[in-house]
Design a protein around this motif. Structure first.
Motif, PDB file in Angstrom:
ATOM      1  N   CYS A  40       0.821  -1.268  -0.060  1.00 50.28           N
ATOM      2  CA  CYS A  40      -0.033   0.093   0.140  1.00 50.28           C
ATOM      3  C   CYS A  40       1.068   1.324  -0.139  1.00 50.28           C
ATOM      4  O   CYS A  40       1.919   1.216   0.729  1.00 50.28           O
ATOM      5  N   ASN A  41       0.542   2.409  -0.576  1.00 45.93           N
ATOM      6  CA  ASN A  41       1.140   3.663  -0.580  1.00 45.93           C
ATOM      7  C   ASN A  41       0.931   4.640   0.544  1.00 45.93           C
ATOM      8  O   ASN A  41       0.969   5.837   0.499  1.00 45.93           O
ATOM      9  N   CYS A  42       0.605   4.132   1.639  1.00 43.41           N
ATOM     10  CA  CYS A  42       0.134   4.948   2.890  1.00 43.41           C
ATOM     11  C   CYS A  42       0.914   4.388   4.133  1.00 43.41           C
ATOM     12  O   CYS A  42       1.221   3.391   4.307  1.00 43.41           O
ATOM     13  N   GLY A  43       1.277   5.493   5.007  1.00 42.40           N
ATOM     14  CA  GLY A  43       1.550   5.229   6.416  1.00 42.40           C
ATOM     15  C   GLY A  43       3.180   4.428   6.195  1.00 42.40           C
ATOM     16  O   GLY A  43       3.888   4.596   5.346  1.00 42.40           O
ATOM     17  N   LEU A  44       3.169   3.509   7.178  1.00 41.54           N
ATOM     18  CA  LEU A  44       4.495   2.940   7.448  1.00 41.54           C
ATOM     19  C   LEU A  44       4.708   2.012   6.379  1.00 41.54           C
ATOM     20  O   LEU A  44       6.014   1.594   6.084  1.00 41.54           O
ATOM     21  N   MET A  45       3.597   1.353   5.768  1.00 46.96           N
ATOM     22  CA  MET A  45       3.754   0.468   4.706  1.00 46.96           C
ATOM     23  C   MET A  45       4.344   1.126   3.523  1.00 46.96           C
ATOM     24  O   MET A  45       5.448   0.568   2.760  1.00 46.96           O
ATOM     25  N   PRO A  64      -4.111  -6.716  -2.091  1.00 48.14           N
ATOM     26  CA  PRO A  64      -5.522  -7.394  -2.248  1.00 48.14           C
ATOM     27  C   PRO A  64      -6.084  -6.457  -3.561  1.00 48.14           C
ATOM     28  O   PRO A  64      -5.946  -5.340  -3.641  1.00 48.14           O
ATOM     29  N   GLN A  65      -7.148  -7.245  -4.176  1.00 51.19           N
ATOM     30  CA  GLN A  65      -7.816  -6.272  -5.230  1.00 51.19           C
ATOM     31  C   GLN A  65      -8.388  -5.074  -4.636  1.00 51.19           C
ATOM     32  O   GLN A  65      -8.509  -4.052  -5.508  1.00 51.19           O
ATOM     33  N   ILE A  66      -9.060  -5.095  -3.652  1.00 51.50           N
ATOM     34  CA  ILE A  66      -9.641  -3.706  -3.145  1.00 51.50           C
ATOM     35  C   ILE A  66      -8.401  -2.722  -2.973  1.00 51.50           C
ATOM     36  O   ILE A  66      -8.912  -1.406  -3.431  1.00 51.50           O
ATOM     37  N   ILE A  67      -7.455  -3.038  -2.781  1.00 48.84           N
ATOM     38  CA  ILE A  67      -6.202  -1.821  -2.668  1.00 48.84           C
ATOM     39  C   ILE A  67      -5.874  -1.493  -4.137  1.00 48.84           C
ATOM     40  O   ILE A  67      -5.819  -0.436  -4.385  1.00 48.84           O
ATOM     41  N   GLU A  68      -5.842  -2.284  -5.032  1.00 47.82           N
ATOM     42  CA  GLU A  68      -5.509  -2.044  -6.649  1.00 47.82           C
ATOM     43  C   GLU A  68      -6.784  -1.414  -7.128  1.00 47.82           C
ATOM     44  O   GLU A  68      -6.460  -0.180  -7.803  1.00 47.82           O
ATOM     45  N   LYS A  69      -7.937  -1.478  -6.856  1.00 47.48           N
ATOM     46  CA  LYS A  69      -9.228  -0.861  -7.432  1.00 47.48           C
ATOM     47  C   LYS A  69      -9.050   0.302  -6.757  1.00 47.48           C
ATOM     48  O   LYS A  69      -9.566   1.591  -7.253  1.00 47.48           O
ATOM     49  N   ASN A  80       4.509  -7.818  -7.821  1.00 46.56           N
ATOM     50  CA  ASN A  80       3.379  -7.686  -7.315  1.00 46.56           C
ATOM     51  C   ASN A  80       2.609  -8.751  -7.378  1.00 46.56           C
ATOM     52  O   ASN A  80       2.554  -9.314  -8.514  1.00 46.56           O
ATOM     53  N   ILE A  81       2.158  -9.405  -6.274  1.00 49.84           N
ATOM     54  CA  ILE A  81       1.460 -10.561  -6.047  1.00 49.84           C
ATOM     55  C   ILE A  81      -0.069 -10.050  -5.640  1.00 49.84           C
ATOM     56  O   ILE A  81      -0.264  -9.599  -4.408  1.00 49.84           O
ATOM     57  N   ALA A  82      -0.859 -10.380  -6.452  1.00 54.81           N
ATOM     58  CA  ALA A  82      -2.365  -9.975  -6.321  1.00 54.81           C
ATOM     59  C   ALA A  82      -2.960 -10.943  -5.691  1.00 54.81           C
ATOM     60  O   ALA A  82      -2.676 -12.518  -5.443  1.00 54.81           O
ATOM     61  N   CYS A  83      -3.969 -10.761  -4.882  1.00 58.83           N
ATOM     62  CA  CYS A  83      -4.792 -11.807  -3.907  1.00 58.83           C
ATOM     63  C   CYS A  83      -6.241 -11.149  -3.767  1.00 58.83           C
ATOM     64  O   CYS A  83      -6.437 -10.031  -4.107  1.00 58.83           O
ATOM     65  N   ASP A  84      -7.155 -11.816  -3.146  1.00 62.62           N
ATOM     66  CA  ASP A  84      -8.460 -11.779  -3.237  1.00 62.62           C
ATOM     67  C   ASP A  84      -8.781 -10.684  -2.116  1.00 62.62           C
ATOM     68  O   ASP A  84      -9.469  -9.818  -2.120  1.00 62.62           O
TER      69      ASP A  84
END
Length: 178
Positions: A40-45, A64-69, A80-84
């Motif tokens: 993710c592009n936020c915070g400590l991540m 996760p897909q929701i982060i991508e979307k 990038n390893i996509a997950c559900d």
């Protein structure tokens, strides 16, 4: 070594946590390790991904897909390893890593810490979680674990599954000891 890093995706937290995370990222690369993180592009991540990536290290984002979307993927992700969903993310991050370091975080980070520790207690793997206790962040959790231990609620010693480090030197010593 591939190190999974669990941490906060929030921005409005203690600024020292960002500085300490950058220092950890530099240490990871200097020691030839790579990271597996939430991507993710936020915070400590974002901070850990960016610090490792910019220092020339490998970053593996399990996203996760929701982060991508939502357009929240870090530009510092090399693989990038996509997950559900978040359950898949935890499973994939654990499978792709040798050890876990938990930086300050919230409910999601606690979920990740205890998923790894619980699955270790029943023999799914032998990976440990290192709580990076930045500025005493995990002191209350450590007290809770000690209380649970004293009440007989934890099989064995919780420190068999979760170790505590207050600085990078202690992280390095824990990694060398396993």
């Amino acid at each position: 070594m591939k190190i999974s890093v669990f941490c906060s995706a929030n921005e409005n937290i203690d600024k020292d946590f960002f500085k300490m995370t950058e220092e950890l990222g530099a240490w990871i690369v200097q020691n030839g390790h790579s990271i597996v993180f939430g991507g993710c592009n936020c915070g400590l991540m974002e901070c850990i991904g960016k610090s490792v990536h910019e220092a020339g290290g490998m970053t593996i984002g399990v996203i996760p897909q929701i982060i991508e979307k939502g357009g929240k993927v870090s530009n510092s992700v090399d693989v990038n390893i996509a997950c559900d969903n978040l359950s898949d993310r935890k499973e994939l991050m654990l499978a792709k890593s040798d050890i876990v370091i938990a930086l300050p975080g919230g409910i999601g980070t606690l979920d990740e810490i205890f998923t790894v520790a619980a699955s270790n207690t029943i023999g799914y793997h032998k990976k440990i979680v290192i709580l990076y206790n930045m500025k005493g962040f995990y002191d209350s959790l450590i007290a809770l674990l000690n209380d649970m231990q004293s009440r007989g609620m934890i099989r064995g010693q919780w420190t068999d599954y979760i170790r505590v480090a207050n600085n990078i030197s202690e992280i390095e010593n824990i990694i060398k000891s396993i």
